[in-house]
Design an enzyme around this catalytic site. Sequence first.
Site, PDB file in Angstrom:
ATOM      1  N   ASP A   4      67.163  22.580  -3.783  1.00  0.00           N
ATOM      2  CA  ASP A   4      67.954  21.688  -1.964  1.00  0.00           C
ATOM      3  C   ASP A   4      66.730  20.167  -2.621  1.00  0.00           C
ATOM      4  O   ASP A   4      67.295  19.733  -3.200  1.00  0.00           O
ATOM      5  CB  ASP A   4      68.054  22.186  -1.175  1.00  0.00           C
ATOM      6  CG  ASP A   4      68.268  21.069   0.758  1.00  0.00           C
ATOM      7  OD1 ASP A   4      69.459  20.870   0.265  1.00  0.00           O
ATOM      8  OD2 ASP A   4      67.412  21.098   1.256  1.00  0.00           O
TER       9      ASP A   4
ATOM     10  N   ARG B 140      75.112  35.985   5.816  1.00  0.00           N
ATOM     11  CA  ARG B 140      74.083  36.817   4.383  1.00  0.00           C
ATOM     12  C   ARG B 140      75.767  37.694   3.882  1.00  0.00           C
ATOM     13  O   ARG B 140      75.569  37.269   2.697  1.00  0.00           O
ATOM     14  CB  ARG B 140      73.426  37.435   4.110  1.00  0.00           C
ATOM     15  CG  ARG B 140      72.216  36.501   4.984  1.00  0.00           C
ATOM     16  CD  ARG B 140      70.839  36.886   4.978  1.00  0.00           C
ATOM     17  NE  ARG B 140      69.904  36.163   4.801  1.00  0.00           N
ATOM     18  CZ  ARG B 140      69.243  35.425   4.994  1.00  0.00           C
ATOM     19  NH1 ARG B 140      68.714  34.737   3.753  1.00  0.00           N
ATOM     20  NH2 ARG B 140      67.864  34.910   5.139  1.00  0.00           N
TER      21      ARG B 140
ATOM     22  N   PHE C 213      76.130  22.269   3.718  1.00  0.00           N
ATOM     23  CA  PHE C 213      75.071  23.066   4.323  1.00  0.00           C
ATOM     24  C   PHE C 213      76.527  24.492   3.903  1.00  0.00           C
ATOM     25  O   PHE C 213      77.190  24.143   5.202  1.00  0.00           O
ATOM     26  CB  PHE C 213      74.983  22.909   6.308  1.00  0.00           C
ATOM     27  CG  PHE C 213      73.352  24.059   6.204  1.00  0.00           C
ATOM     28  CD1 PHE C 213      72.452  24.026   5.520  1.00  0.00           C
ATOM     29  CD2 PHE C 213      73.673  25.133   6.248  1.00  0.00           C
ATOM     30  CE1 PHE C 213      71.541  24.610   5.399  1.00  0.00           C
ATOM     31  CE2 PHE C 213      73.081  26.528   6.771  1.00  0.00           C
ATOM     32  CZ  PHE C 213      71.928  25.850   6.204  1.00  0.00           C
TER      33      PHE C 213
ATOM     34  N   GLU D  72      66.984  32.315  -8.102  1.00  0.00           N
ATOM     35  CA  GLU D  72      66.820  31.559  -6.753  1.00  0.00           C
ATOM     36  C   GLU D  72      68.493  31.484  -6.150  1.00  0.00           C
ATOM     37  O   GLU D  72      69.655  31.369  -6.930  1.00  0.00           O
ATOM     38  CB  GLU D  72      66.908  30.241  -6.288  1.00  0.00           C
ATOM     39  CG  GLU D  72      66.544  29.221  -5.477  1.00  0.00           C
ATOM     40  CD  GLU D  72      65.499  29.825  -4.285  1.00  0.00           C
ATOM     41  OE1 GLU D  72      65.737  30.962  -3.662  1.00  0.00           O
ATOM     42  OE2 GLU D  72      64.541  28.941  -3.483  1.00  0.00           O
ATOM     43  N   ASP D  73      69.309  31.014  -4.653  1.00  0.00           N
ATOM     44  CA  ASP D  73      69.688  30.602  -4.477  1.00  0.00           C
ATOM     45  C   ASP D  73      70.533  29.108  -4.224  1.00  0.00           C
ATOM     46  O   ASP D  73      71.853  29.133  -4.628  1.00  0.00           O
ATOM     47  CB  ASP D  73      70.716  31.237  -2.882  1.00  0.00           C
ATOM     48  CG  ASP D  73      69.176  30.634  -2.126  1.00  0.00           C
ATOM     49  OD1 ASP D  73      68.655  30.125  -2.237  1.00  0.00           O
ATOM     50  OD2 ASP D  73      69.229  31.266  -0.782  1.00  0.00           O
TER      51      ASP D  73
HETATM   52  P1  IMP Z   1      64.338  23.145  -1.340  1.00  0.00           P
HETATM   53  O1  IMP Z   1      62.662  24.342  -1.301  1.00  0.00           O
HETATM   54  O2  IMP Z   1      64.479  22.289  -0.244  1.00  0.00           O
HETATM   55  O3  IMP Z   1      64.899  23.489  -2.971  1.00  0.00           O
HETATM   56  O4  IMP Z   1      65.147  24.645   0.018  1.00  0.00           O
HETATM   57  C1  IMP Z   1      65.530  25.727  -1.113  1.00  0.00           C
HETATM   58  C2  IMP Z   1      65.190  26.308   0.110  1.00  0.00           C
HETATM   59  O5  IMP Z   1      66.592  26.058   1.315  1.00  0.00           O
HETATM   60  C3  IMP Z   1      66.521  27.681  -0.050  1.00  0.00           C
HETATM   61  O6  IMP Z   1      66.327  29.066  -0.504  1.00  0.00           O
HETATM   62  C4  IMP Z   1      67.740  28.080   0.857  1.00  0.00           C
HETATM   63  O7  IMP Z   1      67.103  29.394   1.691  1.00  0.00           O
HETATM   64  C5  IMP Z   1      67.434  26.994   1.919  1.00  0.00           C
HETATM   65  N1  IMP Z   1      68.754  26.113   1.597  1.00  0.00           N
HETATM   66  C6  IMP Z   1      68.959  25.086   1.580  1.00  0.00           C
HETATM   67  N2  IMP Z   1      69.839  24.262   1.285  1.00  0.00           N
HETATM   68  C7  IMP Z   1      71.062  25.290   1.615  1.00  0.00           C
HETATM   69  C8  IMP Z   1      72.075  25.456   2.603  1.00  0.00           C
HETATM   70  O8  IMP Z   1      73.179  25.239   2.461  1.00  0.00           O
HETATM   71  N3  IMP Z   1      72.272  26.796   3.343  1.00  0.00           N
HETATM   72  C9  IMP Z   1      71.214  28.469   3.393  1.00  0.00           C
HETATM   73  N4  IMP Z   1      70.531  28.059   2.838  1.00  0.00           N
HETATM   74  C10 IMP Z   1      69.707  26.240   2.019  1.00  0.00           C
HETATM   75 MG    MG Z   2      66.645  30.722   0.215  1.00  0.00          MG
END
Ligand code: IMP
Ligand code: MG
Length: 187
Positions: free
Chosen positions: A110, A172, A159, A106-107
Amino acid sequence: MSISVYGQDVERILVSEKEIDAITTRIAEEIDRDYENEEGKLVLLCILKGSVVFMGDLMKKIRRPVEIDFMRVSSYGEGTKSTGRIKIHLDLNRTDISECNILIIEDIIDSGRTLSYLSEYLRINGAKSVRTCTLLDKPSRREVEFSSDYVGKTIPDEFVVGYGLDYQEKYRALPYVGILKREVYEH
Ligand code: IMP
Ligand code: MG
């Protein structure tokens, strides 16, 4: 060479190319060590689209044999706010899932919803094992309890874009991770 058009929207660089290189080297070594005695295949599961750059670099540094696969899910709706819902756009289609040690790549984590949902989903579908690896982690934003087995770097609640991460499909291709200027998404 002049700064890229997109680079101008970056407030500052948070994770440089050099640091990313050190992170992928370290994590690849950890993966090689941890999976040494595991039976079954190691499958790196790239979560599209944000993890594609990280996975490409990481997989080149892992010495043991790996297979790769892809899923596309979304938790983010518009802009920079999570919707709290997970939608599967591209599913994993494997008949050998019971032989697969799946390492989700995963990138960024959050709210934690994407990875906690996906880990459970893959376990329910019969994966031999499921672990997670994330380049970035924003623990202060958690809405559900979740911690990743491998973490590149813990970052503050900003962000960020670049190295696969986007804002509305842009940025990207930046080779580093940078904090996006607030004026870009706050009107
Ligand atoms: P989660 O389910 O809230 O943990 O979301 C994770 C996903 O939210 C990541 O795979 C990203 O696609 C997106 N995301 C969360 N924070 C950021 C950020 O700071 N920049 C870009 N994408 C983000
Ligand atoms: Mg993502």
